[in-house]
Design a protein around this motif. Structure first.
Motif, mmCIF file in Angstrom:
data_model
loop_
_atom_site.group_PDB
_atom_site.id
_atom_site.type_symbol
_atom_site.label_atom_id
_atom_site.label_comp_id
_atom_site.label_asym_id
_atom_site.label_seq_id
_atom_site.Cartn_x
_atom_site.Cartn_y
_atom_site.Cartn_z
ATOM 1 N N GLN A 1 0.830 -1.199 0.000
ATOM 2 C CA GLN A 1 0.000 0.000 0.000
ATOM 3 C C GLN A 1 0.868 1.254 0.000
ATOM 4 O O GLN A 1 0.536 2.249 -0.645
ATOM 5 C CB GLN A 1 -0.932 0.003 1.201
ATOM 6 N N ALA A 2 1.990 1.208 0.696
ATOM 7 C CA ALA A 2 2.911 2.337 0.708
ATOM 8 C C ALA A 2 3.439 2.616 -0.699
ATOM 9 O O ALA A 2 3.530 3.773 -1.118
ATOM 10 C CB ALA A 2 4.071 2.067 1.667
ATOM 11 N N GLU A 3 3.784 1.574 -1.423
ATOM 12 C CA GLU A 3 4.255 1.747 -2.801
ATOM 13 C C GLU A 3 3.169 2.378 -3.667
ATOM 14 O O GLU A 3 3.457 3.248 -4.495
ATOM 15 C CB GLU A 3 4.697 0.411 -3.377
ATOM 16 N N ASP A 4 1.929 1.945 -3.477
ATOM 17 C CA ASP A 4 0.816 2.536 -4.228
ATOM 18 C C ASP A 4 0.647 4.017 -3.895
ATOM 19 O O ASP A 4 0.396 4.842 -4.783
ATOM 20 C CB ASP A 4 -0.494 1.794 -3.936
ATOM 21 N N LEU A 5 0.763 4.363 -2.607
ATOM 22 C CA LEU A 5 0.626 5.760 -2.204
ATOM 23 C C LEU A 5 1.732 6.624 -2.812
ATOM 24 O O LEU A 5 1.471 7.726 -3.293
ATOM 25 C CB LEU A 5 0.660 5.884 -0.683
#
Length: 180
Positions: free
Chosen positions: A39-43
């Motif tokens: 999710q961090a990579e997506d953000l």
């Protein structure tokens, strides 16, 4: 990560240099906010996409601050999503991966679990203050809240973190010279 096309010129080179220098720090901030690497990579990707579209306006000012604000806003928007949208799960698919038992990963996991006990706002304030090293005024500006709200939110978050058993155990397990 986004990279400008071959005909993007000097602006694209500036953006590529910015991504190269800021991506790791942005990813770490996002990971601390979400507690989830994917999710961090997506953000970070979302924040960089938005920055790329406005790069001609933001590159002269504070591009890291702009992207960090977009990152925090995207994180807050993720919490507002409807329940039927994509969500992370605690069940990991089975595949052969060697367990990582290093102390660094154990400490990171302890911090992530402790941060997960905080509300969205509390987590944002703590991460922006102690990871990104922003002042209370800067945090208030990023989150769009009053300076006093930053202070009271940080105080509430610390009260919660002080009673988190995992953090207390980790602190007690460290050698005495490391605690000072």
């Amino acid at each position: 990560m986004l990279t400008p096309g071959p005909d993007s010129g000097p602006a694209g080179d500036d953006f590529s240099a910015f991504v190269g220098s800021a991506a790791t720090r942005l990813l770490r901030t996002a990971e601390l906010l979400t507690g989830d690497r994917a999710q961090a990579e997506d953000l970070v990707q979302t924040a960089l996409e938005k920055a790329y579209l406005r790069w001609h306006r933001i590159r002269a000012d504070d591009p890291y601050g702009y992207v960090r604000r977009v990152l925090v806003n995207a994180h807050h928007n993720w919490w507002r999503r409807k329940p039927w949208r994509e969500r992370t799960t605690a069940d990991v698919p089975e595949h052969a991966v060697a367990a990582d038992t290093t102390e660094d990963h154990a400490q990171r996991d302890t911090v992530f679990r402790a941060l997960a006990t905080l509300t969205r706002r509390e987590r944002s304030v703590i991460v922006l203050r102690y990871y990104d090293d922003l002042s209370e005024e800067a945090i208030a500006a990023v989150l769009g809240i009053a300076n006093g709200t930053v202070k009271s939110t940080a105080a509430r978050a610390f009260r919660k973190l002080r009673i988190t058993p995992e953090l207390n155990e980790a602190r007690m397990a460290r050698p005495v010279e490391a605690q000072s």
